[in-house]
Write an enzyme that holds these catalytic residues in place. Structure first.
Site, PDB file in Angstrom:
ATOM      1  N   CYS A  90      12.534  -6.202   2.718  1.00  0.00           N
ATOM      2  CA  CYS A  90      12.559  -5.459   3.975  1.00  0.00           C
ATOM      3  C   CYS A  90      11.653  -4.253   3.775  1.00  0.00           C
ATOM      4  O   CYS A  90      10.665  -4.344   3.052  1.00  0.00           O
ATOM      5  CB  CYS A  90      13.980  -5.077   4.373  1.00  0.00           C
ATOM      6  SG  CYS A  90      14.899  -4.106   3.159  1.00  0.00           S
ATOM      7  N   TRP A  91      11.952  -3.122   4.396  1.00  0.00           N
ATOM      8  CA  TRP A  91      11.074  -1.957   4.260  1.00  0.00           C
ATOM      9  C   TRP A  91      11.259  -1.254   2.924  1.00  0.00           C
ATOM     10  O   TRP A  91      10.316  -1.010   2.190  1.00  0.00           O
ATOM     11  CB  TRP A  91      11.300  -1.000   5.424  1.00  0.00           C
ATOM     12  CG  TRP A  91      10.700   0.367   5.239  1.00  0.00           C
ATOM     13  CD1 TRP A  91      11.333   1.569   5.310  1.00  0.00           C
ATOM     14  CD2 TRP A  91       9.325   0.694   4.959  1.00  0.00           C
ATOM     15  NE1 TRP A  91      10.467   2.606   5.081  1.00  0.00           N
ATOM     16  CE2 TRP A  91       9.211   2.102   4.861  1.00  0.00           C
ATOM     17  CE3 TRP A  91       8.172  -0.078   4.750  1.00  0.00           C
ATOM     18  CZ2 TRP A  91       8.016   2.748   4.580  1.00  0.00           C
ATOM     19  CZ3 TRP A  91       6.972   0.585   4.468  1.00  0.00           C
ATOM     20  CH2 TRP A  91       6.899   1.977   4.394  1.00  0.00           C
TER      21      TRP A  91
END
Length: 339
Positions: A90-91
């Site tokens: 993800c981020w």
């Protein structure tokens, strides 16, 4: 299982990558070959973010589960369609990728989570642009075939970085004509990083002389600085040959779009030259149009070259034909001043 960015990049040769960020984040920039399966889509991410600000983390987490729940089966099916062992990020390597791994893990899909997430990939990408490279910059007036020469150098086993190909733009005000839309600057940087990863740093890397902006994309400062301190090989092609090459290149371009591009440099061309070029364009006399435009572009190039003449290590004449023989000669010229 969490992986460092280096281990993650090694494993991707064998395993597919799943990017669980929203589709908007993915569109702004992503790792090459990564497949997007958002754990929260654009609208859901906004809703969770709003609840986080107004109600706190616990309520935001509940909102996330409520939104993901109805789509959980689709998420698992999408993951299964990619493979039974996945690299996931993800981020920041937080809850979104962690939850995704737990969800698909219940379906017996093995996962490897990227520690630090996409942010760690971006950090490594930006650091790569400071990596010292043995660059040779290919210079030459507009229409000299620099991109074609890069392609031939690559076909001959040389290392090249093709900035215009990565940026989907040929550099000038006309550079976007007949090209696919430009990527975001972030995606351009990611793709450039992937090319740099493949390089042998001990060998020569050929790159075309560019301004810091290629269309609407800006080159990374680290690479731009290196380019400005690297030797130049100047390609000299007679103007009549360059006109012919540019007519072949831009002849099929939409005339309205070409005129719109030309209007953006009216002041630089001067009103008289612009009017003459416009009239020739309306008469479909592309050779005369290009001839007029080159008066401006050649003057700008020669003026720019005069400020970096000390970096020009070789000046090579090319007829515009027999690219293979010319490329071989170019490689020998480079070896001569490198030795």
């Amino acid at each position: 299982m969490q992986l460092t960015i280096d281990d993650f990049l090694k494993l991707r040769a064998q395993l597919p990558i799943v990017d669980v960020r929203s589709e908007g984040e993915y569109a702004e920039g992503h790792i090459q070959s990564a497949v997007n399966i958002p754990i929260l889509n654009n609208a859901e991410r906004v809703e969770v973010g709003t609840d986080y600000k107004r109600k706190g983390q616990a309520e935001a987490i509940k909102t996330g589960f409520r939104l993901v729940g109805p789509r959980l089966l689709n998420i698992i099916n999408d993951a299964e369609s990619i493979g039974n062992e996945l690299l996931v990020h993800c981020w920041r390597g937080g809850m979104r990728s962690s939850n995704f791994c737990q969800f698909v893990g219940m379906a017996k899909i093995k996962t490897h989570q990227l520690a630090g997430g996409y942010k760690s990939y971006r950090t490594k990408a930006l650091e790569s642009f400071k990596q010292p490279l043995n660059l040779i910059v290919i210079g030459g007036c507009t229409g000299s075939g620099k991109s074609e020469i890069l392609g031939s150098l690559k076909a001959n086993g040389e290392q090249v970085i093709d900035l215009e190909k990565l940026a989907s733009h040929k550099g000038s005000v006309f550079g976007g004509l007949q090209m696919s839309p430009q990527p975001t600057t972030e995606q351009f940087q990611n793709d450039l990083f992937e090319d740099i990863l493949k390089l042998d740093y001990s060998r020569t890397v050929w790159i075309e002389d560019e301004s810091i902006a290629v269309g609407r994309i800006f080159l990374p400062e680290g690479l731009w600085t290196q380019m400005n301190n690297s030797p130049i090989v100047e390609i000299n092609v007679d103007k009549v040959v360059r006109i012919q090459r540019l007519v072949e290149e831009y002849g099929p371009a939409d005339r309205t779009l070409f005129l719109e591009a030309m209007m953006r440099i009216t002041k630089k061309l001067g009103g008289q030259h612009f009017n003459a070029a416009r009239d020739k364009l309306l008469q479909n006399d592309m050779a005369s149009v290009i001839d007029i435009l080159l008066n401006y572009y050649d003057k700008a190039y020669i003026n720019g070259l005069s400020k970096k003449q000390h970096r020009v290590k070789a000046s090579v004449q090319w007829s515009g034909h027999d690219i293979h023989s010319f490329t071989a000669r170019l490689i020998q010229e480079a070896k001569a001043f490198r030795s």
